[in-house]
Scaffold this active site. Structure first.
Site, short mmCIF file in Angstrom:
data_model
loop_
_atom_site.label_atom_id
_atom_site.label_comp_id
_atom_site.label_asym_id
_atom_site.label_seq_id
_atom_site.Cartn_x
_atom_site.Cartn_y
_atom_site.Cartn_z
N ASP A 176 0.86 -1.20 0.00
CA ASP A 176 0.00 0.00 0.00
C ASP A 176 0.89 1.24 0.00
O ASP A 176 2.10 1.15 0.24
CB ASP A 176 -0.94 0.02 1.22
CG ASP A 176 -0.20 0.08 2.53
OD1 ASP A 176 0.85 -0.59 2.66
OD2 ASP A 176 -0.65 0.78 3.45
N GLU A 209 0.14 -0.90 5.78
CA GLU A 209 1.24 -0.34 6.56
C GLU A 209 1.06 1.16 6.79
O GLU A 209 1.33 1.67 7.87
CB GLU A 209 2.58 -0.61 5.88
CG GLU A 209 3.79 -0.45 6.80
CD GLU A 209 4.38 0.95 6.84
OE1 GLU A 209 5.17 1.24 7.74
OE2 GLU A 209 4.04 1.79 5.95
#
Lengths: 480, 480
Positions: free
Chosen positions: B100, B167
Site C-alpha cells: 500500500d 502499513e
C-alpha cells in the site's frame, strides 16, 4: 398602489416552472474562487444573459479583463448589464445580483449533490449551492419579468440590471466598471437611476421579513509559512527542521480569543462601545438566543445576552479562521510535514474601520509575532480581498417602498437590521451613483449560505418573487 | 561467498524490464488510508501475488477481516504469504514489505501524475507514489527471484514472504496474524525462520548505504472540535457563536514549540539526555547540516550542531502537526466557519516511550487546555494508531551479512543508524518470532517518501536489487 392581483396569482400558478428554472441555474457550478470552474462561471453568465433577453431585457456582456488567481492568469467572468423601460415619468431602479457561488463538494458534508437542486416536499426546502446565495433572488427578478411579459403588464418602473460573476471572490473589476459607467452620467447604463435594490442577504430569523440598512466590511488574509522545498516524512525529519505548520498554527492562535475578542492590537479598539440607548435597538429585534441556537443547530452562542450576541454580529468586528491550504486535510492518518502552509482568515469590519486601516495592523502584528518564534521558515502575509462597511438612511422612500411591499405580501412590518456579512458592491453603488441602496432579502436566517446543505425555502422563493414585484409597484406609487 | 557474477550481470541486463514492472505497480493507486481507493489496494495485492506465483513462490492470500474507517465498514486488504525453498541445511529468511502507499494527488504539488512512474533520464530518477515506499524494494526481491528463475540458479537460502496492504494506515490486523502464525511454530508459515529482513527505509544521506538497527515508534492523534450542526457564514455568525477552528488552533498551538520541544507535560521528560559518549556516535556518522538542508531543500535545520540534529531525528521524540480535516483547504478565499474540525498530529516515540504511556498524557493535557478556553464546543481526542519504538543487536550475523553485502555491491562499509520513522511490524516480528530483524534500505535520504514527487534513483533500484540478492548469499555463507 399594491401589485395587481393577477401578478401575484401568476407567481403562484407558475411556481413549478420557476423552480425548474432554478434547478437549471444551480446545475451550473459557477464557483468563482476555483480556477477549474471558471468555464462554468462563464456558462452561467451566458445562461443568465439569454434568460434576460428572452424576457425582453436589452443586455450587454461586459469584458472585465484578466486577473491572477493561484498563479494563473484567468479571464474575469463577464458582468451582465440589462435595461428595460425608458419612461421619463417613471422612477428607475437598478437591480444588482451575482451569478457566481461559493465552492461546494459533497465530501464537505453535503447530504445531497450540491449542484443538483433537491426539492424536499417534506420540509418545503429547495436545497443546492446558490439556491439562496444568490441564484434564487436573481431568479426572483426573472419571475417578475416573466409575469409582466406573459400577462402583457406594463412594468411600474424602469429597470436597470447589473449582474456579476465574481462576488464570492472579491468582485474583481466591478468597482472600476461601476465607477466608469457612473462617470458617463446620463449616457451610461446607470444614467437616471433613482435608487438601487439588492436581494443578497437573509432574514435575521426564520419568521420575520427584514430590510437591511447596514453591512459589515471585510478584510481577508492569507498568511503563508514556507520551509522545505517539498513535503517531508515526519519520521525522517521530525525534530530536525523547522516545521511550517508549527509556526503557522502558533500565529493563527494569536489572532482571536475563544470569546470572539480580536487579539490584533488596535482592531477592536477602533470601534466605540454601544451606549445603553443603542443597546435598546438590539433588544427590540425579533430575535432570541434560541433563534441563533436553532439556526446554527447547537447551544454555542457566545453569550446568553441577546443584545450582546446581536451586536457581536452587527455592530462589532469579528475574526474567523477559515482553514489552512497546503496541509493534510483528508480522512485517515498521513504522517507528513507539509512544506508550505497558508492560513486563511478574515475580519468583518464595522464603521469606522476600513480594510486600509486594518490591514497594516494585521501585517505588523503577524510579522512581529513571527519574529518571536525564531524560525528559519519564511513568512508572507497577503490581503486577498477587502471591502468597507456600509450604513444607509432607512427613512428614504426606497426603504419605505420596501416596508410597504413587505406589509402587502407578508402582512407584517419588517425588522430593520444591520447585517454581519459583506456585499462590498453596496457601498460602491451608494458612493458612485449617490443614491440610496436598499437590501431586500429573500431567504431566511437558517439558509446556510456558504455552508453545506445551502437551501432556500420554497415559500421564500415564491413569496419573495411577489415581494420583489410588489416593491417595484410601491416605488412606482411614489411617482404617481 | 559473494553472489555469482551472472546474478549481478542479469540484474544490469534486465534493468529496463524491471523498471517496466515497477511502472505497472505504481500505476495501481493502492492508498490504504482512503476508503475510495480500497479496491485498488486489493488489486495491488492480487497483482503482487500473481507475480510471486509466476516466479515459483508458493503463496497464500490471508483474509484479515473487516475494520471501520471514517465511519464505514471496510474489508481489510489481504496479507500475502509466500514460501520458496525448504532445504534444512539452509538458513530461512523472512522478507517483509508493504504494497500500500500514502495518499497522493497532483494538486498536492506533484510536478507529474503521482501514479504514473516517470523515468527521468536527466536525473536518473524514477518518480511516482510508492517508487521508494515500498513498491521499489518489494520489486527488488522480485528481481532477485526473476534472476534465479531465469538463470536456473538455486537460491542460497529458504525464503518466506509476508507482504501487507495496510502499513500506511496502522498495519491493522497484521500483529494478530503474525502472532498467531508464530504461535503455530514449525507448522506455521514462519516456522523455521532464522532472521527477518525488511527493506522499507532510507539511507541517511544520498551517498552512503546504511543498515538500520533502531526505529522510532508512533502515536497518531486526531483531536476534533465540533460546534454548529453545519458550516456557517462568517458574516452571519462571526462573533456570535463559539467557532471550532478558534478552539482547535489554540489547542494545536500548545503541543510543540518552534524549536521542536514537545509541550505536552511528561513526554520529553521520559527520555534521558544523551551522554557525551553517546553524542560521539552521532558525530561520526557520514552526515552534515548541508546534507539535511539538501534533502529538505532549504536552510531550516533546527540547529547548526550536527549531532543535535541527528539526535533530534533518531534518539529523541518529535511532534509534528500534519493538518486539519474539515476546515477550508482549497485555493482562494472562502468565508466559512467550519462546523467540525479535526487536527491531526503525531508523536514519534523512542525507548522507553510507548503509545500506551504517552496517549494518556496527551489526552489529559488536551482536555485540561480545552477546559481553559471556556468554550461551548465539544472536544474529542482519538488515537488513530500507534507503535512502540525498537532497537536491535547490530552485532548479529544477520547484520554482518548485510554489511558484507553492502561492501560487495557498493565497495564501502555502511553506516549503522537509528531511524526517525516507524515500521511497527519490525517490533512485532522481533517479539513474536524471537529472531533478529535487519533493516536494509534501498532508497536515499532525499527520496521524499510520504511527500510530493516521491522518487527512487534508478541506480538505487538496480544496485539495491543486487544488494538484496547478495545479502542472501552472505547469509547462505554462514551455514556453509
Amino acid at each position: 398602489m399594491p401589485a395587481p392581483e393577477k401578478f401575484t396569482s401568476f407567481i403562484d400558478e407558475n411556481a413549478d416552472s420557476f423552480i425548474q428554472r432554478l434547478k437549471e441555474a444551480v446545475a451550473i457550478p459557477s464557483v468563482s474562487g476555483d480556477p477549474k470552474h471558471r468555464p462554468d462561471v462563464f456558462k452561467m453568465g451566458s445562461w443568465l444573459q439569454s434568460q434576460l433577453e428572452s424576457l425582453g431585457v436589452h443586455t450587454k456582456s461586459v469584458d472585465l479583463g484578466k486577473h491572477i488567481m493561484d498563479g494563473q492568469e484567468l479571464q474575469l467572468p463577464q458582468a451582465i448589464f440589462g435595461r428595460i423601460g425608458d419612461d421619463p415619468k417613471k422612477k428607475t431602479i437598478l437591480i444588482y445580483g451575482h451569478y457566481d457561488v461559493q465552492p461546494a463538494n459533497k465530501s464537505d458534508g453535503w447530504d445531497t449533490e450540491p449542484f443538483t437542486l433537491i426539492v424536499d416536499n417534506d420540509t418545503g426546502r429547495l436545497i443546492g449551492r446558490g439556491s439562496t446565495d444568490d441564484k434564487g433572488p436573481i431568479l426572483g427578478w426573472l419571475n417578475v419579468l416573466q409575469a409582466h411579459k406573459d400577462l402583457g403588464l406594463e412594468l411600474p418602473v424602469n429597470l436597470r440590471f447589473c449582474f456579476e460573476g465574481m462576488e464570492e471572490s472579491g468582485s474583481e473589476g466591478l468597482d472600476e466598471l461601476i465607477s466608469s459607467e457612473a462617470a458617463k452620467g446620463k449616457a451610461g447604463w446607470f444614467g437616471g437611476v433613482d435608487a438601487v435594490c439588492i436581494s443578497d442577504n437573509y432574514w435575521l430569523n426564520t419568521r420575520t421579513p427584514c430590510l437591511t440598512y447596514g453591512l459589515r466590511g471585510l478584510a481577508y488574509f492569507k498568511v503563508t509559512v514556507s520551509g522545505p522545498a517539498r513535503d517531508l516524512h515526519s519520521g525522517a525529519f521530525g525534530r530536525a527542521v523547522h516545521e511550517p505548520m508549527t509556526d503557522l498554527v502558533i500565529l493563527m492562535s494569536k489572532l482571536v480569543a475563544p470569546d470572539g475578542k480580536i487579539l490584533v492590537p488596535g482592531v477592536d479598539e477602533m470601534v466605540s462601545a454601544a451606549s445603553e440607548e443603542e443597546r435598546k435597538i438590539y433588544d427590540k429585534l425579533d430575535y432570541s438566543i434560541k433563534d441563533i441556537e436553532e439556526s446554527v443547530g447547537a447551544p454555542i452562542a457566545l453569550s446568553s445576552d441577546k443584545a450582546a450576541v446581536l451586536m457581536g454580529r452587527m455592530r462589532y468586528p469579528s475574526l474567523s479562521l477559515h482553514g489552512i491550504e497546503g496541509a493534510f486535510y483528508g480522512a485517515g492518518a498521513k504522517t507528513v510535514i507539509p512544506a508550505s502552509v497558508a492560513g486563511k482568515f478574515s475580519i468583518r469590519l464595522v464603521p469606522p474601520q476600513t480594510p486600509e486601516a486594518v490591514e497594516p495592523l494585521v501585517e505588523t502584528y503577524l510579522l512581529s509575532e513571527f519574529k518571536k518564534l525564531n524560525s528559519k521558515n519564511k513568512l508572507k502575509v497577503e490581503n486577498l480581498h477587502g471591502g468597507k462597511p456600509w450604513v444607509a438612511d432607512y427613512k428614504h422612500w426606497n426603504y419605505q417602498a420596501g416596508i410597504k411591499a413587505t406589509e402587502a405580501v407578508y402582512k407584517r412590518t419588517p425588522d430593520l437590521t444591520r447585517e454581519g456579512g459583506s456585499i462590498p458592491v453596496t457601498l460602491t453603488f451608494a458612493e458612485s451613483l449617490g443614491v440610496n441602496v436598499l437590501l431586500l432579502p429573500m431567504g431566511r436566517g437558517d439558509d446556510g449560505a456558504h455552508s453545506t446543505n445551502e437551501k432556500l425555502d420554497r415559500s421564500n422563493f415564491i413569496e419573495g418573487s411577489k415581494l420583489l414585484g410588489t416593491y417595484l409597484y410601491e416605488v412606482g406609487a411614489i411617482t404617481a
